[in-house]
Design a protein around this motif. Sequence first.
Motif, PDB file in Angstrom:
ATOM      1  N   LEU A  33       0.911  -1.170   0.175  1.00 45.92           N
ATOM      2  CA  LEU A  33      -0.029   0.024   0.144  1.00 45.92           C
ATOM      3  C   LEU A  33       0.974   1.399  -0.005  1.00 45.92           C
ATOM      4  CD1 LEU A  33      -2.842   1.252   0.176  1.00 45.92           C
ATOM      5  CD2 LEU A  33      -2.683   1.136   2.601  1.00 45.92           C
ATOM      6  N   THR A  34       1.875   1.192   0.751  1.00 48.13           N
ATOM      7  CA  THR A  34       2.959   2.323   0.897  1.00 48.13           C
ATOM      8  C   THR A  34       3.617   2.489  -0.300  1.00 48.13           C
ATOM      9  OG1 THR A  34       2.994   2.018   3.047  1.00 48.13           O
ATOM     10  CG2 THR A  34       4.683   3.599   2.068  1.00 48.13           C
ATOM     11  N   SER A  35       3.908   1.562  -1.260  1.00 45.92           N
ATOM     12  CA  SER A  35       4.536   1.522  -2.274  1.00 45.92           C
ATOM     13  C   SER A  35       3.778   1.975  -3.404  1.00 45.92           C
ATOM     14  CB  SER A  35       4.919   0.104  -2.733  1.00 45.92           C
ATOM     15  OG  SER A  35       6.051  -0.422  -2.027  1.00 45.92           O
ATOM     16  N   ILE A  36       2.380   1.829  -3.416  1.00 45.43           N
ATOM     17  CA  ILE A  36       1.394   2.113  -4.609  1.00 45.43           C
ATOM     18  C   ILE A  36       1.207   3.851  -4.061  1.00 45.43           C
ATOM     19  CG2 ILE A  36      -0.952   1.941  -5.383  1.00 45.43           C
ATOM     20  CD1 ILE A  36      -0.627  -0.750  -4.484  1.00 45.43           C
ATOM     21  N   LEU A  37       1.021   4.251  -2.874  1.00 49.02           N
ATOM     22  CA  LEU A  37       0.688   5.467  -2.632  1.00 49.02           C
ATOM     23  C   LEU A  37       1.891   6.431  -3.125  1.00 49.02           C
ATOM     24  CD1 LEU A  37      -0.874   5.276   1.018  1.00 49.02           C
ATOM     25  CD2 LEU A  37      -1.993   5.775  -1.064  1.00 49.02           C
ATOM     26  N   ILE A  38       3.248   5.885  -2.756  1.00 46.51           N
ATOM     27  CA  ILE A  38       4.444   6.771  -3.170  1.00 46.51           C
ATOM     28  C   ILE A  38       4.248   6.742  -4.739  1.00 46.51           C
ATOM     29  CG2 ILE A  38       6.590   6.581  -3.407  1.00 46.51           C
ATOM     30  CD1 ILE A  38       6.987   5.274  -0.607  1.00 46.51           C
ATOM     31  N   GLY A  39       3.746   5.773  -5.531  1.00 46.75           N
ATOM     32  CA  GLY A  39       3.826   5.812  -6.735  1.00 46.75           C
ATOM     33  C   GLY A  39       2.651   6.721  -7.381  1.00 46.75           C
TER      34      GLY A  39
ATOM     35  N   ILE B 175      19.305   1.460   2.103  1.00 49.51           N
ATOM     36  CA  ILE B 175      19.227   2.420   0.877  1.00 49.51           C
ATOM     37  C   ILE B 175      19.430   1.890  -0.450  1.00 49.51           C
ATOM     38  CG2 ILE B 175      21.414   3.699   0.136  1.00 49.51           C
ATOM     39  CD1 ILE B 175      22.442   4.229   2.783  1.00 49.51           C
ATOM     40  N   LEU B 176      19.994   0.453  -0.536  1.00 50.78           N
ATOM     41  CA  LEU B 176      19.816  -0.103  -1.845  1.00 50.78           C
ATOM     42  C   LEU B 176      18.265  -0.609  -2.331  1.00 50.78           C
ATOM     43  CD1 LEU B 176      21.359  -1.945  -4.215  1.00 50.78           C
ATOM     44  CD2 LEU B 176      21.292  -3.771  -2.454  1.00 50.78           C
ATOM     45  N   GLU B 177      17.632  -0.845  -1.166  1.00 50.21           N
ATOM     46  CA  GLU B 177      16.107  -1.293  -1.268  1.00 50.21           C
ATOM     47  C   GLU B 177      15.474  -0.204  -2.080  1.00 50.21           C
ATOM     48  OE1 GLU B 177      14.519  -2.402   2.585  1.00 50.21           O
ATOM     49  OE2 GLU B 177      15.787  -4.039   2.690  1.00 50.21           O
ATOM     50  N   HIS B 178      15.787   0.939  -1.344  1.00 49.07           N
ATOM     51  CA  HIS B 178      15.005   2.229  -1.924  1.00 49.07           C
ATOM     52  C   HIS B 178      15.457   2.788  -3.392  1.00 49.07           C
ATOM     53  CE1 HIS B 178      13.542   2.040   2.186  1.00 49.07           C
ATOM     54  NE2 HIS B 178      12.569   2.761   1.894  1.00 49.07           N
ATOM     55  N   LEU B 179      16.610   2.596  -3.476  1.00 48.95           N
ATOM     56  CA  LEU B 179      17.355   2.674  -4.849  1.00 48.95           C
ATOM     57  C   LEU B 179      16.703   1.975  -6.002  1.00 48.95           C
ATOM     58  CD1 LEU B 179      21.130   3.676  -3.940  1.00 48.95           C
ATOM     59  CD2 LEU B 179      19.200   5.343  -4.841  1.00 48.95           C
ATOM     60  N   VAL B 180      16.617   0.753  -5.525  1.00 46.70           N
ATOM     61  CA  VAL B 180      16.004  -0.354  -6.446  1.00 46.70           C
ATOM     62  C   VAL B 180      14.584   0.180  -6.678  1.00 46.70           C
ATOM     63  CG1 VAL B 180      15.108  -2.803  -6.805  1.00 46.70           C
ATOM     64  CG2 VAL B 180      17.597  -2.215  -5.939  1.00 46.70           C
ATOM     65  N   TYR B 181      13.869   0.403  -5.665  1.00 42.69           N
ATOM     66  CA  TYR B 181      12.505   0.753  -5.599  1.00 42.69           C
ATOM     67  C   TYR B 181      12.380   2.004  -6.662  1.00 42.69           C
ATOM     68  CZ  TYR B 181       7.877   2.826  -4.627  1.00 42.69           C
ATOM     69  OH  TYR B 181       6.773   3.330  -4.604  1.00 42.69           O
ATOM     70  N   GLY B 182      12.971   2.978  -6.433  1.00 45.21           N
ATOM     71  CA  GLY B 182      13.141   4.129  -7.250  1.00 45.21           C
ATOM     72  C   GLY B 182      13.263   3.745  -8.629  1.00 45.21           C
ATOM     73  N   ALA B 183      14.424   3.073  -8.912  1.00 45.36           N
ATOM     74  CA  ALA B 183      14.786   3.029 -10.407  1.00 45.36           C
ATOM     75  C   ALA B 183      13.532   1.948 -10.940  1.00 45.36           C
ATOM     76  CB  ALA B 183      15.921   2.151 -10.495  1.00 45.36           C
TER      77      ALA B 183
ATOM     78  N   LEU C  53      10.322   8.024   5.491  1.00 39.64           N
ATOM     79  CA  LEU C  53       9.716   6.868   5.916  1.00 39.64           C
ATOM     80  C   LEU C  53      10.522   5.859   6.602  1.00 39.64           C
ATOM     81  CD1 LEU C  53       7.038   6.158   3.329  1.00 39.64           C
ATOM     82  CD2 LEU C  53       6.862   7.251   5.452  1.00 39.64           C
ATOM     83  N   PHE C  54      11.722   5.243   6.039  1.00 42.97           N
ATOM     84  CA  PHE C  54      12.459   4.100   6.224  1.00 42.97           C
ATOM     85  C   PHE C  54      13.210   4.566   7.439  1.00 42.97           C
ATOM     86  CE2 PHE C  54      16.400   1.657   6.263  1.00 42.97           C
ATOM     87  CZ  PHE C  54      15.994   0.463   6.279  1.00 42.97           C
ATOM     88  N   ILE C  55      14.142   5.442   7.349  1.00 43.75           N
ATOM     89  CA  ILE C  55      14.956   5.764   8.617  1.00 43.75           C
ATOM     90  C   ILE C  55      14.163   6.001   9.896  1.00 43.75           C
ATOM     91  CG2 ILE C  55      16.866   7.572   9.465  1.00 43.75           C
ATOM     92  CD1 ILE C  55      17.679   7.715   6.643  1.00 43.75           C
ATOM     93  N   PRO C  56      13.215   6.878  10.142  1.00 44.55           N
ATOM     94  CA  PRO C  56      12.282   7.179  11.283  1.00 44.55           C
ATOM     95  C   PRO C  56      11.905   5.889  11.744  1.00 44.55           C
ATOM     96  CG  PRO C  56      11.874   8.850   9.620  1.00 44.55           C
ATOM     97  CD  PRO C  56      12.591   7.619   8.887  1.00 44.55           C
TER      98      PRO C  56
ATOM     99  N   ILE D 257      13.862  10.011  -1.025  1.00 46.48           N
ATOM    100  CA  ILE D 257      13.086  10.884  -0.328  1.00 46.48           C
ATOM    101  C   ILE D 257      12.158  10.025   0.556  1.00 46.48           C
ATOM    102  CG2 ILE D 257      10.766  12.263  -0.225  1.00 46.48           C
ATOM    103  CD1 ILE D 257      11.778  13.579  -2.942  1.00 46.48           C
ATOM    104  N   ALA D 258      11.539   8.676   0.014  1.00 39.64           N
ATOM    105  CA  ALA D 258      10.918   7.561   0.830  1.00 39.64           C
ATOM    106  C   ALA D 258      11.924   7.183   1.927  1.00 39.64           C
ATOM    107  CB  ALA D 258      10.304   6.687   0.082  1.00 39.64           C
TER     108      ALA D 258
END
Length: 201
Positions: free
Chosen positions: A76-82, A163-171, A118-121, A113-114
Amino acid sequence: MVKSLHVSSYSIIGKSIMFGAIGGFVAGLVMAPFIMMTAILAGMPPDTMLIAMGLIFGPSFSKDAATMIGFAMHMLTSILIGIIFGAVVSLVKKFWITGFRKGIIEGLITGIIALVVLFIPISTGVMPPILMKMAMQMNPTMTEQQIMGMMQQNMPMMMGLGILEHLVYGAVLGAVTTALILKTGMKKGQQEQERMKEGWK
């Protein structure tokens, strides 16, 4: 003519939001194995992170229920960011996607940004007490200090993988959204709108 332009504009925005949602969904699926890999490398079962995410919403959930809720919240979070990504790249002219390079760069920026928002906090504030409780249940012979030391030792690795996860997500978000935008000719529609606006000035 004005009405036609507004209808066309709403259509472009609506399509871009839908494409962003699709991109977010695909990127969320691609990201899921990395979440499991994080747990494995930290010496925990692969579904640990998803269970912990689910337990945020209800400490009394069973393991299976927490896993499902955790995965659902991740998607759900992934879709909302999209959706937000799709809205921004259609509403702000500076961010209009004109090619794969620009789309992927903007997707990577969204992933970062995500990560920060989101992730760090969540991983430094919300998750540690839940993971501590789970680790104590899985390792009853270990003391709280030993588990805390193990978690602190694993934190740099978990952050690096985050960091790697979120870069893959963004790409993936950028690539999928861009592919859909370019395939449907939305870029031409935006350019046509600009020409019509310029003609009225």
